[in-house]
Design a protein around this motif. Structure first.
Motif, PDB file in Angstrom:
ATOM      1  N   ASP A 134      -2.084  33.151  24.835  1.00 40.71           N
ATOM      2  CA  ASP A 134      -3.264  32.593  25.518  1.00 40.71           C
ATOM      3  C   ASP A 134      -3.286  32.885  27.016  1.00 40.71           C
ATOM      4  O   ASP A 134      -4.110  32.323  27.752  1.00 40.71           O
ATOM      5  CB  ASP A 134      -3.346  31.084  25.268  1.00 40.71           C
ATOM      6  CG  ASP A 134      -2.161  30.328  25.860  1.00 40.71           C
ATOM      7  OD1 ASP A 134      -1.090  30.954  26.062  1.00 40.71           O
ATOM      8  OD2 ASP A 134      -2.302  29.117  26.105  1.00 40.71           O
ATOM      9  N   LEU A 135      -2.412  33.755  27.493  1.00 36.46           N
ATOM     10  CA  LEU A 135      -2.437  34.112  28.919  1.00 36.46           C
ATOM     11  C   LEU A 135      -3.756  34.792  29.269  1.00 36.46           C
ATOM     12  O   LEU A 135      -4.278  35.592  28.486  1.00 36.46           O
ATOM     13  CB  LEU A 135      -1.272  35.053  29.251  1.00 36.46           C
ATOM     14  CG  LEU A 135       0.150  34.488  29.101  1.00 36.46           C
ATOM     15  CD1 LEU A 135       1.180  35.583  29.373  1.00 36.46           C
ATOM     16  CD2 LEU A 135       0.371  33.308  30.040  1.00 36.46           C
ATOM     17  N   ASP A 136      -4.292  34.468  30.450  1.00 39.48           N
ATOM     18  CA  ASP A 136      -5.538  35.132  30.864  1.00 39.48           C
ATOM     19  C   ASP A 136      -5.382  35.930  32.157  1.00 39.48           C
ATOM     20  O   ASP A 136      -6.349  36.513  32.656  1.00 39.48           O
ATOM     21  CB  ASP A 136      -6.698  34.133  30.972  1.00 39.48           C
ATOM     22  CG  ASP A 136      -6.474  33.057  32.027  1.00 39.48           C
ATOM     23  OD1 ASP A 136      -5.436  33.112  32.732  1.00 39.48           O
ATOM     24  OD2 ASP A 136      -7.328  32.156  32.142  1.00 39.48           O
ATOM     25  N   PHE A 137      -4.159  35.950  32.720  1.00 40.58           N
ATOM     26  CA  PHE A 137      -3.910  36.804  33.883  1.00 40.58           C
ATOM     27  C   PHE A 137      -2.441  37.201  33.921  1.00 40.58           C
ATOM     28  O   PHE A 137      -1.562  36.368  33.687  1.00 40.58           O
ATOM     29  CB  PHE A 137      -4.275  36.118  35.209  1.00 40.58           C
ATOM     30  CG  PHE A 137      -4.382  37.098  36.353  1.00 40.58           C
ATOM     31  CD1 PHE A 137      -5.582  37.733  36.612  1.00 40.58           C
ATOM     32  CD2 PHE A 137      -3.281  37.399  37.133  1.00 40.58           C
ATOM     33  CE1 PHE A 137      -5.683  38.677  37.634  1.00 40.58           C
ATOM     34  CE2 PHE A 137      -3.367  38.337  38.157  1.00 40.58           C
ATOM     35  CZ  PHE A 137      -4.583  38.977  38.406  1.00 40.58           C
ATOM     36  N   THR A 184     -12.494  40.146  31.867  1.00 38.30           N
ATOM     37  CA  THR A 184     -13.064  38.893  31.370  1.00 38.30           C
ATOM     38  C   THR A 184     -12.071  38.131  30.501  1.00 38.30           C
ATOM     39  O   THR A 184     -11.777  36.956  30.744  1.00 38.30           O
ATOM     40  CB  THR A 184     -14.352  39.175  30.572  1.00 38.30           C
ATOM     41  OG1 THR A 184     -15.251  39.910  31.400  1.00 38.30           O
ATOM     42  CG2 THR A 184     -15.005  37.879  30.123  1.00 38.30           C
ATOM     43  N   GLN A 185     -11.562  38.793  29.484  1.00 39.07           N
ATOM     44  CA  GLN A 185     -10.600  38.143  28.588  1.00 39.07           C
ATOM     45  C   GLN A 185      -9.250  37.968  29.269  1.00 39.07           C
ATOM     46  O   GLN A 185      -8.590  36.937  29.127  1.00 39.07           O
ATOM     47  CB  GLN A 185     -10.431  38.978  27.312  1.00 39.07           C
ATOM     48  CG  GLN A 185      -9.484  38.388  26.286  1.00 39.07           C
ATOM     49  CD  GLN A 185      -9.319  39.319  25.085  1.00 39.07           C
ATOM     50  OE1 GLN A 185      -9.917  40.394  25.040  1.00 39.07           O
ATOM     51  NE2 GLN A 185      -8.517  38.908  24.122  1.00 39.07           N
ATOM     52  N   ILE A 186      -8.846  38.981  30.001  1.00 39.03           N
ATOM     53  CA  ILE A 186      -7.568  38.928  30.715  1.00 39.03           C
ATOM     54  C   ILE A 186      -7.668  39.791  31.962  1.00 39.03           C
ATOM     55  O   ILE A 186      -8.273  40.873  31.958  1.00 39.03           O
ATOM     56  CB  ILE A 186      -6.400  39.394  29.801  1.00 39.03           C
ATOM     57  CG1 ILE A 186      -5.049  39.098  30.451  1.00 39.03           C
ATOM     58  CG2 ILE A 186      -6.539  40.878  29.426  1.00 39.03           C
ATOM     59  CD1 ILE A 186      -3.866  39.238  29.487  1.00 39.03           C
ATOM     60  N   TYR A 237      -8.923  32.030  36.736  1.00 40.67           N
ATOM     61  CA  TYR A 237      -7.870  32.210  35.728  1.00 40.67           C
ATOM     62  C   TYR A 237      -6.963  30.976  35.708  1.00 40.67           C
ATOM     63  O   TYR A 237      -6.684  30.368  36.751  1.00 40.67           O
ATOM     64  CB  TYR A 237      -7.053  33.458  36.034  1.00 40.67           C
ATOM     65  CG  TYR A 237      -7.844  34.751  35.953  1.00 40.67           C
ATOM     66  CD1 TYR A 237      -8.231  35.266  34.725  1.00 40.67           C
ATOM     67  CD2 TYR A 237      -8.199  35.456  37.110  1.00 40.67           C
ATOM     68  CE1 TYR A 237      -8.957  36.460  34.645  1.00 40.67           C
ATOM     69  CE2 TYR A 237      -8.924  36.637  37.045  1.00 40.67           C
ATOM     70  CZ  TYR A 237      -9.303  37.136  35.803  1.00 40.67           C
ATOM     71  OH  TYR A 237     -10.025  38.303  35.737  1.00 40.67           O
ATOM     72  N   LYS A 238      -6.468  30.642  34.528  1.00 37.88           N
ATOM     73  CA  LYS A 238      -5.693  29.401  34.377  1.00 37.88           C
ATOM     74  C   LYS A 238      -4.285  29.610  33.810  1.00 37.88           C
ATOM     75  O   LYS A 238      -3.376  28.858  34.113  1.00 37.88           O
ATOM     76  CB  LYS A 238      -6.430  28.429  33.433  1.00 37.88           C
ATOM     77  CG  LYS A 238      -7.843  28.070  33.851  1.00 37.88           C
ATOM     78  CD  LYS A 238      -7.858  27.209  35.094  1.00 37.88           C
ATOM     79  CE  LYS A 238      -9.279  26.761  35.443  1.00 37.88           C
ATOM     80  NZ  LYS A 238      -9.311  25.970  36.704  1.00 37.88           N
ATOM     81  N   ARG A 239      -4.135  30.614  32.944  1.00 41.16           N
ATOM     82  CA  ARG A 239      -2.857  30.820  32.254  1.00 41.16           C
ATOM     83  C   ARG A 239      -2.246  32.122  32.770  1.00 41.16           C
ATOM     84  O   ARG A 239      -2.675  33.213  32.408  1.00 41.16           O
ATOM     85  CB  ARG A 239      -3.075  30.882  30.745  1.00 41.16           C
ATOM     86  CG  ARG A 239      -3.624  29.598  30.151  1.00 41.16           C
ATOM     87  CD  ARG A 239      -2.525  28.545  30.011  1.00 41.16           C
ATOM     88  NE  ARG A 239      -1.537  28.968  28.986  1.00 41.16           N
ATOM     89  CZ  ARG A 239      -0.351  28.396  28.829  1.00 41.16           C
ATOM     90  NH1 ARG A 239       0.040  27.407  29.625  1.00 41.16           N
ATOM     91  NH2 ARG A 239       0.449  28.828  27.875  1.00 41.16           N
ATOM     92  N   TYR A 261      -8.382  44.884  24.734  1.00 42.42           N
ATOM     93  CA  TYR A 261      -8.658  43.671  25.513  1.00 42.42           C
ATOM     94  C   TYR A 261      -9.859  43.899  26.425  1.00 42.42           C
ATOM     95  O   TYR A 261     -10.048  44.996  26.971  1.00 42.42           O
ATOM     96  CB  TYR A 261      -7.450  43.287  26.360  1.00 42.42           C
ATOM     97  CG  TYR A 261      -6.348  42.583  25.606  1.00 42.42           C
ATOM     98  CD1 TYR A 261      -6.257  41.193  25.606  1.00 42.42           C
ATOM     99  CD2 TYR A 261      -5.388  43.298  24.889  1.00 42.42           C
ATOM    100  CE1 TYR A 261      -5.241  40.542  24.912  1.00 42.42           C
ATOM    101  CE2 TYR A 261      -4.371  42.665  24.198  1.00 42.42           C
ATOM    102  CZ  TYR A 261      -4.310  41.283  24.214  1.00 42.42           C
ATOM    103  OH  TYR A 261      -3.295  40.649  23.535  1.00 42.42           O
TER     104      TYR A 261
END
Length: 341
Positions: free
Chosen positions: A245-248, A273-275, A183-185, A269
């Protein structure tokens, strides 16, 4: 028509009802061994029928202590501290000690007042949540002359003994799990940090772990009051509208995390996977959710049990050697909402 208040029962009442002397009644109620079993049963039966409760203040005046353990916690409105109390009760129920609870609402000035009032009754020990106290509270704890166990947190210097977990380490471990999962965002939602020191330490541990991987928290929001589930939904919606665009999403506790999870499921959601998302505390009540929330167990019941064991041991023998710093190890439960890296 005025009502005459009832007269408090005395040893004489029990003496007359059981047909033995007041001295014998006193010996039975103090659990002295120099009374026959038949007499003991007769006195206890009479006391029970009358509804007599011994006045322990007189005994306390001689010993300067009462058989009470002051348990000072910030709240009983969430699922955290009832489990701590369960652990405490399981130990104390086998002794003459009884817990008496004071609530501070995470406010240092209220903690001072609660602590002052409880210590004025000369309890046999104190179990108090957290390591951050006002100077006045720390001075009272140091001067009390009784066992003091600070619970929940080990990141700091205790007055006496401490039982808990390292919240900075807990935050660091969840941060490392987030990085490992790719996860990045990252978004963070939690209670207001000046009031909740343990949530603050988890946030610090997580951000430090993320920083080592070159990741910064992209958005955060803090709250106070309100329904935790409703607040979790509300904050999650607001944060994703603000930063889509948050993913976590990392929540400071499971209850707001559960609210966020329900919102994400409702909106379709793809989790994880998506978040992805995770909470903290390992609240069993939430096992019935449509998906299992990733979380970390805070060892609540064991913290209460180990703290009470220290109080009991120190009460029985003030000179007993005990482990004064007990750091328990929480574990991550990945559930259905956190990818395994």
């Amino acid at each position: 028509m005025s009502r005459t208040p009832p007269r408090p029962l005395t040893l004489r009442d029990v003496s007359e009802a059981s047909g033995v002397s007041e001295m014998t009644v006193s010996r039975v109620l103090r659990n002295r061994s120099d009374v026959s079993q038949a007499t003991r049963e007769k006195v206890l039966r009479a006391a029970k029928q009358l509804g007599y409760v011994p006045n322990k203040i007189a005994g306390a005046l001689a010993s300067q202590r009462v058989n009470l353990v002051a348990v000072i916690i910030p709240s009983m409105s969430n699922m955290v501290f009832p489990e701590v109390m369960t652990g405490i009760n399981k130990v104390l129920e086998n002794t003459e000690l009884q817990p008496v609870v004071g609530i501070t609402d995470y406010l240092p000035e209220k903690e001072e007042k609660v602590l002052y009032e409880m210590l004025s009754w000369r309890p046999s020990g104190v179990i108090i949540a957290g390591l951050e106290h006002s100077e006045a509270s720390r001075a009272m704890l140091r001067a009390a002359g009784i066992p003091v166990v600070e619970i929940m947190d080990t990141d700091g210097d205790p007055v006496d003994a401490v039982v808990g977990i390292s919240h900075r380490r807990a935050g660091k471990e969840i941060g490392e799990a987030i990085l490992k999962a790719g996860y990045k965002r990252i978004g963070f939602m939690g209670t207001k940090m000046p009031l909740d020191h343990r949530a603050r330490k988890r946030f610090e541990g997580m951000t430090q772990a993320l920083a080592k991987g070159g990741i910064e928290v992209a958005d955060h929001e803090f709250y106070s009051g309100g329904s935790a589930l409703a607040k979790g939904r509300e904050m999650t919606q607001a944060m994703l509208e603000r930063t889509p665009d948050l993913d976590f999403l990392y929540y400071s506790n499971d209850m707001i995390g559960a609210g966020g999870l329900l919102y994400l499921i409702e909106k379709g959601y793809d989790i994880p996977t998506q978040i992805g998302l995770a909470g903290f505390n390992g609240v069993e009540l939430l096992q019935g959710l449509p998906m299992k929330l990733a979380t970390m167990d805070a060892c609540r019941s064991e913290i209460g049990r180990r703290a009470a064991e220290i109080i009991v041991a120190r009460t029985e023998d003030p000179n007993v050697e005990i482990e004064e710093r007990i750091e328990l190890t929480p574990t991550i439960s990945y559930g259905d909402t956190l990818r395994r890296g």
